[in-house]
Motif scaffolding. Sequence first.
Motif, PDB file in Angstrom:
ATOM      1  N   LYS A 210     -19.196  -0.394 -15.084  1.00 19.31           N
ATOM      2  CA  LYS A 210     -20.098  -0.586 -16.247  1.00 19.31           C
ATOM      3  C   LYS A 210     -20.704  -1.979 -16.201  1.00 19.31           C
ATOM      4  O   LYS A 210     -21.908  -2.143 -16.386  1.00 19.31           O
ATOM      5  CB  LYS A 210     -19.288  -0.402 -17.552  1.00 19.31           C
ATOM      6  CG  LYS A 210     -20.084  -0.594 -18.831  1.00 19.31           C
ATOM      7  CD  LYS A 210     -19.334   0.074 -19.985  1.00 19.31           C
ATOM      8  CE  LYS A 210     -20.109  -0.051 -21.274  1.00 19.31           C
ATOM      9  NZ  LYS A 210     -19.864  -1.380 -21.926  1.00 19.31           N
ATOM     10  N   MET A 268     -19.136  10.358 -21.578  1.00 18.93           N
ATOM     11  CA  MET A 268     -19.570   8.959 -21.783  1.00 18.93           C
ATOM     12  C   MET A 268     -21.077   8.861 -21.632  1.00 18.93           C
ATOM     13  O   MET A 268     -21.766   8.189 -22.425  1.00 18.93           O
ATOM     14  CB  MET A 268     -18.867   8.051 -20.762  1.00 18.93           C
ATOM     15  CG  MET A 268     -17.417   7.782 -21.097  1.00 18.93           C
ATOM     16  SD  MET A 268     -16.696   6.567 -19.997  1.00 18.93           S
ATOM     17  CE  MET A 268     -16.300   7.586 -18.596  1.00 18.93           C
ATOM     18  N   GLU A 277     -26.778   3.009 -18.505  1.00 16.45           N
ATOM     19  CA  GLU A 277     -25.404   3.482 -18.713  1.00 16.45           C
ATOM     20  C   GLU A 277     -25.342   4.989 -18.489  1.00 16.45           C
ATOM     21  O   GLU A 277     -24.402   5.505 -17.873  1.00 16.45           O
ATOM     22  CB  GLU A 277     -24.962   3.140 -20.149  1.00 16.45           C
ATOM     23  CG  GLU A 277     -24.151   1.871 -20.217  1.00 16.45           C
ATOM     24  CD  GLU A 277     -23.699   1.569 -21.643  1.00 16.45           C
ATOM     25  OE1 GLU A 277     -23.425   2.528 -22.379  1.00 16.45           O
ATOM     26  OE2 GLU A 277     -23.653   0.372 -22.010  1.00 16.45           O
ATOM     27  N   PHE A 281     -22.788   6.476 -15.722  1.00 16.10           N
ATOM     28  CA  PHE A 281     -21.683   7.391 -16.053  1.00 16.10           C
ATOM     29  C   PHE A 281     -21.880   8.742 -15.358  1.00 16.10           C
ATOM     30  O   PHE A 281     -20.933   9.373 -14.890  1.00 16.10           O
ATOM     31  CB  PHE A 281     -21.584   7.570 -17.575  1.00 16.10           C
ATOM     32  CG  PHE A 281     -21.021   6.373 -18.268  1.00 16.10           C
ATOM     33  CD1 PHE A 281     -21.671   5.785 -19.346  1.00 16.10           C
ATOM     34  CD2 PHE A 281     -19.841   5.801 -17.813  1.00 16.10           C
ATOM     35  CE1 PHE A 281     -21.153   4.665 -19.968  1.00 16.10           C
ATOM     36  CE2 PHE A 281     -19.307   4.680 -18.434  1.00 16.10           C
ATOM     37  CZ  PHE A 281     -19.973   4.115 -19.509  1.00 16.10           C
ATOM     38  N   ILE A 284     -20.628   8.376 -11.971  1.00 15.84           N
ATOM     39  CA  ILE A 284     -19.152   8.439 -11.918  1.00 15.84           C
ATOM     40  C   ILE A 284     -18.717   9.901 -11.862  1.00 15.84           C
ATOM     41  O   ILE A 284     -17.890  10.328 -11.039  1.00 15.84           O
ATOM     42  CB  ILE A 284     -18.553   7.716 -13.146  1.00 15.84           C
ATOM     43  CG1 ILE A 284     -18.695   6.204 -12.984  1.00 15.84           C
ATOM     44  CG2 ILE A 284     -17.099   8.092 -13.342  1.00 15.84           C
ATOM     45  CD1 ILE A 284     -18.311   5.425 -14.226  1.00 15.84           C
TER      46      ILE A 284
ATOM     47  N   GLY D 578     -16.521  10.545 -25.635  1.00 13.90           N
ATOM     48  CA  GLY D 578     -17.166   9.636 -24.679  1.00 13.90           C
ATOM     49  C   GLY D 578     -16.906   8.195 -25.057  1.00 13.90           C
ATOM     50  O   GLY D 578     -16.403   7.396 -24.244  1.00 13.90           O
ATOM     51  N   PHE D 586     -13.494   0.927 -20.181  1.00 13.21           N
ATOM     52  CA  PHE D 586     -14.600   0.063 -19.711  1.00 13.21           C
ATOM     53  C   PHE D 586     -14.739  -1.188 -20.562  1.00 13.21           C
ATOM     54  O   PHE D 586     -15.688  -1.348 -21.283  1.00 13.21           O
ATOM     55  CB  PHE D 586     -15.929   0.866 -19.740  1.00 13.21           C
ATOM     56  CG  PHE D 586     -15.970   1.914 -18.674  1.00 13.21           C
ATOM     57  CD1 PHE D 586     -15.607   3.206 -18.956  1.00 13.21           C
ATOM     58  CD2 PHE D 586     -16.335   1.580 -17.382  1.00 13.21           C
ATOM     59  CE1 PHE D 586     -15.617   4.171 -17.973  1.00 13.21           C
ATOM     60  CE2 PHE D 586     -16.348   2.535 -16.396  1.00 13.21           C
ATOM     61  CZ  PHE D 586     -15.981   3.829 -16.688  1.00 13.21           C
TER      62      PHE D 586
END
Lengths: 458, 248, 112, 611, 307
Positions: A210, A268, A277, A281, A284, D578, D586
């Motif tokens: 991140k 996420m 972001e 994500f 990922i 999430g 994170f």
Amino acid sequence: MSAVLLIAIPILAAFISIIVKKWSPYMLLFVSFGLVILLGYLPFEIITIGGFSAPYGISLVVDNYSYTALYVVNVLFFLVAIINVCNYKKLGTILLVSLAGLNGLMLTGDLFNLFVFLEISGISAYIITTTNKKPLATFNYLVAGTVGSILYLLGLIILYNMFGTLNMQDMAVRIAASGATDIEVALPFLLMFIGIGVEAKLLPFNSWVKGILGHSNKLTGPMIAGVYAAASLFVFGRLLTEVFVISDTFMLIISVILAFSILAGEAMAYSSTKVREILLFSSIAQAGIAVLIFVSGFTGYAVLFISLNGFSKVVLFLIINHATEVVGSDEVIDLKGLFVNNKLVGASFTATVLSLLGLPLFAGFFVKMGILSQLFSSGDYVFPAIILLSSVVEGVYFVKLLTKLWYKEDNLPQVKFELPLVYLVVVISLLLVVFGLYFEPLHEQALVLVNHVKGVIL
Amino acid sequence: MKNFLSLVLVLALGGMIILSLQNNQYFTAYGEVDITKRVSESYIDRDVNGGTQAVEFGVANNLESGPANIVTAIVADYRSFDTLGEVTVLFVSSLGVALLLASGKQKRLDLHFHPNFMLRVGSRALFGIILMTGIFVIVHGHLTPGGGFPGGTMIASSILLLYLADDNFRTKVKSFKTLESIAGSLYVIIGLVGLFAFDYFLVNFLDNGILGELFSAGIVPIVYALIGLKVGSEISGIIDNFLTEEVA
Amino acid sequence: MLLYAAIILMMLGLYGILTQRNIIKIIISLNILEIGLNIFIISIGFVNGGVAPIFTGQNNLGSIGFVDPLPQALVLTAIVIGVGTTALGLALAKKIYAKYGTFEIDDMKGAE
Amino acid sequence: MASLEFLVIIALLGGVLAYLVGKLSKVVGASLTVLVSGFIFVSVAYFGLNGSLDASITYLPFVSFEATDLYLGTSFGILVTFIFFMVSFFNPYFVDKFKYPSLYSMFYLFSLAGVLGVFFTDDFLVLFFFFELVVWTSLFLIPLGKSKKAASWYYGFSAFGSFSLLFAIFVMRNTAGSFNINDGLSMVGGSDQILVFILLMVAAFAKLGAFPLHIWLPKVLGNSPDPVTSVFSGGLEKLGAFVAVMGLVKLAPVGPVIEAIDMALGQYLIAILGALTIVFGTLMAIRQDDAKKLIAYSSMSNGGYILVALTLLNDTSVSGALYHVLIHALASTAAFLAIGAVNRQTGTTKMSELGGMIHKMPVTYIVYLIAIISMAGIPPMGGFVSKWLIFQSVINEGMILIAIATFFGSIGSFLYVFRPLAALFLGQELPEFRKVIKEAPFFMLLPMIILSGLNIFTGVHPSVILQYINNVLAELGVTELGITTWTLSGNNGDLYPALIAVVFGVGVVIAFIIFIVLKKSRKVDLMDTYTAGNFVYTEELLHYSVDFYAPIERLYEKHINIMKDFYKGIAKKVQEFGSFVKYFFFTNKPEITVLWVVIVLGILLLWGDLL
Amino acid sequence: MIISILMGISVAFFGFVLQTSIAGVNRKIIGRVQKRYGPKWYQEFLDIFKLLSKRSVTHGWIFDFGVIMALGGIIATAMFMPITNDLMAFPGFDNFFIFVYLIAVGMLGMAMSASGSGNPLASIGVMRALTTMLAYEIPFMIIVLTIIKLTGHSSLSEIAMFQQTAVAGLEFSGTWFMIALPVGFAVAFLSLMGMLGKKPFETYIAPAEIASGPMVEYGGKQLGMLFIMHEITVFIEVSLFVHLFLGGAENIWIFLIKYFLVYTSVNLISNVNGRFKIDQVVVFFYKWPLLFAVMQAFVAIYLGWVI
């Protein structure tokens, strides 16, 4: 024309380039283009360094698997280099070394040599991410990466102690010969799995992602998310298929972690409001899917999945990072209506996203079908359900993003995409569409890779 | 609370690793290692490519890999690719440090610690000795323990000594850079020559001479010397970057 | 016993990384971790009654109980890599200090 | 001898051509869609009916078509291409209001290509390929209208549907060994069959917009541009019906048989859900203020009818369902086109802002009247025949709860179709519309007139189409419906639709004679009405259109968006999960990674019983 | 074909004449109940012919077309109605659903012209008519479902014959459904009152509240035609009820008696009732009537307990 040049030439160029500082970017371009051309003439063989045969000396393995991996990494590297060479002149040498490191990762057949190249590419990655102007995030990345490679080395040394060799193939042969039950072999493989997992962005170990990708710029974004991600996943695949012997209890645990990381990644991404972001994500989650496929043993389609993913991530991050630099923030609200004025870039962004989602007329569809058919033919229903569920969530937040980026009436963000970026982005998305329509070559490549059985190099 | 938790975790992990290593029948315990079952057995007998000559100090001529010090044989000959990688790692980190810290014109950091008389005179004397030992270690890398890396760091420490001794001493960074790059590229060129002329990258194409002689073991001493110079200049470069700051 | 000492050292290093909030201390514990690992590598190669793996005047015959040379070569590389990462870490620490004015992660403002 | 592959290529290339031409001039690009869809419809209809569509493949890789004795696919194909052709007449008139006009015509033709592919193939993977193609091409048509969020709702539900279809396809492949549709559906057995049944039903429900998965229907149909809404409700929903036929009829009934009504449990559950869809659709339609949302809910409840009919598996019900698919497509497309014509003239479809359209747009009114008569299932029109068939089978099976829902649905449909009629067309003519409004241009009226003609034809002389449907029944293995040239015979009675129409005509003639014979009455304008003393000057006050069915709406006002909140809750949960994971994994502290590494390593070692 | 159509027209005319005269007689009976004489038995005819001869006002072509369509639809429905076992226009095609839905055409025509008249009271009236229809229709249809399920036919004449003669094979045949399904009969009677718009459910005419609802704008021949339509509708609904529950008629006289009894009983009951508010009507039919209807259906079909 042996594959060693893929590593030797960039290192040589790097050493020379610190004298002639101003030429280093052009050397970078020249070398990286040269390597892409060189790739065309590489015979499939095992190259022994220093004349000493396999288990004793270090050997570089050029087979179908590493050939595809090399092709993807070098082409992506060259594309990212072209775009960023003009405004990151100082990093010319570092990029050369990281190219050498990545090529080394793909080629090497020796476990310790893999550790060294892991370090080379790792350190050059840390230095590249310093351009993000976020030193703490880079520090996190450094700590995580170093701990990861230490664990890898620990696992490697334990393996050496148990079986006495460092060459991958020889190791596999010795493990099979020694009849070690997979419980006993579990500790070293576990350490190596986690060591590489940190670099391959698997969920529990990737809190550095991140910080890095969240504030990435036009160089670090595509480089880390595209090139490095593809490279580390290829390494993962190489280890999982060549060397590892995973017992079923660990298979269960690892697949639980992977499933969690896929679903959590999508959730996420769904819950984040910054475009970068969302992309990080989702990458990922895709890394989780790639490793999931490797763990279930289908190298063919996993390679295709990773390469398609690599290309798409480079495109997505290039566009978004460029827009963020101009607009100043990557919140979805600020980037609203980005594609209204630049339709071409918008079209290729949309095409790439649709290929990521695996919709027809795009290459992603064929790869997804391949993966699912193989997962189903091996009789398990859980992983496909997870993959499909995650792609539903993924579809929703990407569609939400797309409608926002395409539709806005007043005060649109004034973003001009310069020509090379537009050209690159359009070419890649066209490739995705072409391979979506005419996917015979993909099919053959997948079949060829599928019978890449342990030990059979060529 | 967090510290205690992580302590418990770490200890548990350590205990588990130790126990699992103990229970593992393939993990040979400390000391009872049987070399013959390992790859390094043929490094010692130098019969990787089928060499039959018995390895005897001062007698064996033109062995498969020349250096008497087996570790150097492994580092510089059998697995010289690792060393090449090794050198690049150091090269990259020194370059990275330079990139991070030394972006503009640099001048010496004014530390509140000023060298007193003893240090100034002592370091002048010591500088020569340390430098000489460093070079000796590099040159005899293939015979006695040590080699390129330790020797290089010794040279760098001698330069560090000069830094400490005198406040405004700055090595000509430019020259170190060129030395470093020449040494590095020479090393790779040797490798490439090996590749093109003798179709193996980094092959030892010179004759290995008699085991234990100063002039033996083909390219290994040359390679080690180059590595020594390179490591020395890189680490002194790093020292220079840490001890200087940007001209405001 | 060296084996267990090495693992304990590594665990110490891990503990250091987990609990320390100071950048420099983290780098130091990282080094401890690396040292622990290097000792572990060396301990792998030890043979009871073994001799340093160098052919010299006295022990010039092959296989008279040399210690395993390969781990020593590997540890050489591991040490240099450790140096590389530590140098980079310290440079980053200097940068962080320049930007945030402190080494304590907790009171770095705006680090998010 | 039109080959299917040739048609699909034409559709795709036509789309690209329409895009390029659209760049030059919007209207020409859009009218290109008319030509292409027209050509495709004509060739599909002509060659499909006399069974000479050839399925050879020369260019397209991976795709395999099947045209011989594929009556189900051909009937659906002809219907949907016809709807696409009719709606494409509206494109040139609506395309100038869109933000990306040339893209619109391209994606319009792409979805047509997708639809073609779905119906004419015997291979599941090809079916899924075109199914997904339709999903994402139609996805980009929606944001051109009012709401942008509708697109993500649409994609969410239809992706969920199509991925469960994909899951079912692969499960069937495991047993059948190949992607062939027929042996896939027939060879699957045991627990897999239940799984496949559930998944196929989820896919059908998602595409049809039936009860649990219907949230997207009003949002999408209400907010997207008018031609797209008509294509959605007339054409794309039929994909759901197609999958429902596969799931309910081709697949053997699932679950233990309930002897009281000798139906399998699985079928009965779907019937219950279908009934719920009807009731829910009708209740929601009654209270809508926007005419398009109202018709959207009506197509939802008609979808419920199709589902209920398909689950009963006897000759009258399946033929009733297929006929209802045809009727509903024609009627709802006609209704949507009529409302679209009004929308084009006035710019709004909100019933509270409209009134008295009949005076300036009489033809549209007539088209809308015929459409709603058919939708409400009133005799002279086709809706009555299909509803009669469905009622026959429901009563014959004696299923009381389902019967309640179907009766409620048919009476309720009479209520909610009348609401736009009264509020939109009849009542006072609002002054601001009096001057500016004029009848829709000829090329918009043409498709509407054709559709209403067909509505009447299907009502008066249904046996022509029912004859073709009987072939489909034979192919599906259901006993054929007993029909003669004019009459149809259900389980407990015969129907003579033509006779009803004739008798109705005679009745109207008699009434007309009575009317003409008597004295002519004096023409008076609308404002001159009996208002019990208090005289009113403004039209708005005299026009009753807001909260038309207030007494009914008050009954269930409180809990109308239970389902919407349910799905919003799910979205919220995913969001919370999430951010929860983000919070845990994170932060920007370096030790988080190491902590998790240690924890995972510890767990794995502990669990791996290495001790 | 032509003969049966003429036959149908005569049935419709007979229906009109029958109903108007019985309505007149009922007005006299109601009068007697309220201690007054009540008008002559042919008063209804006089009103209709007076209205038809008057000149009145029209609000546009939809206003007239709606009335024509309404009357035409109702006449068409009446043509299908069987009077006695053998006296019917179209044997075999008098399906129950035709009646339910063709009446809807009449209702639609009237509703269209009422809304077309531009008077909000008319639209409210139409809305109330439709809402009450939604209410009373469901229980009635459930009971009819039971009847069709039991008899196996959905055409009225067969249902009537089923109730008249006891056929060996079918165990319920021979008894009137009024006796066979008592609860069903009660619920159907309530729905019949709703259909006829008699007092408790007279919300859509509601003279006090919305000035006779949909009829507010009519006069002269339009009102006359609507009166005719109303009479024929009542004839259809009552004879529908007679055929379904009282076993139809072997000959014309029995039909007249049954018809008279049903209609007068409805009138008498409605006479003593007030009027529901529109909300109550909707809720009323969904409480007990629907419950009883479902119970009756369940009992009759699944458990087979039929008296």
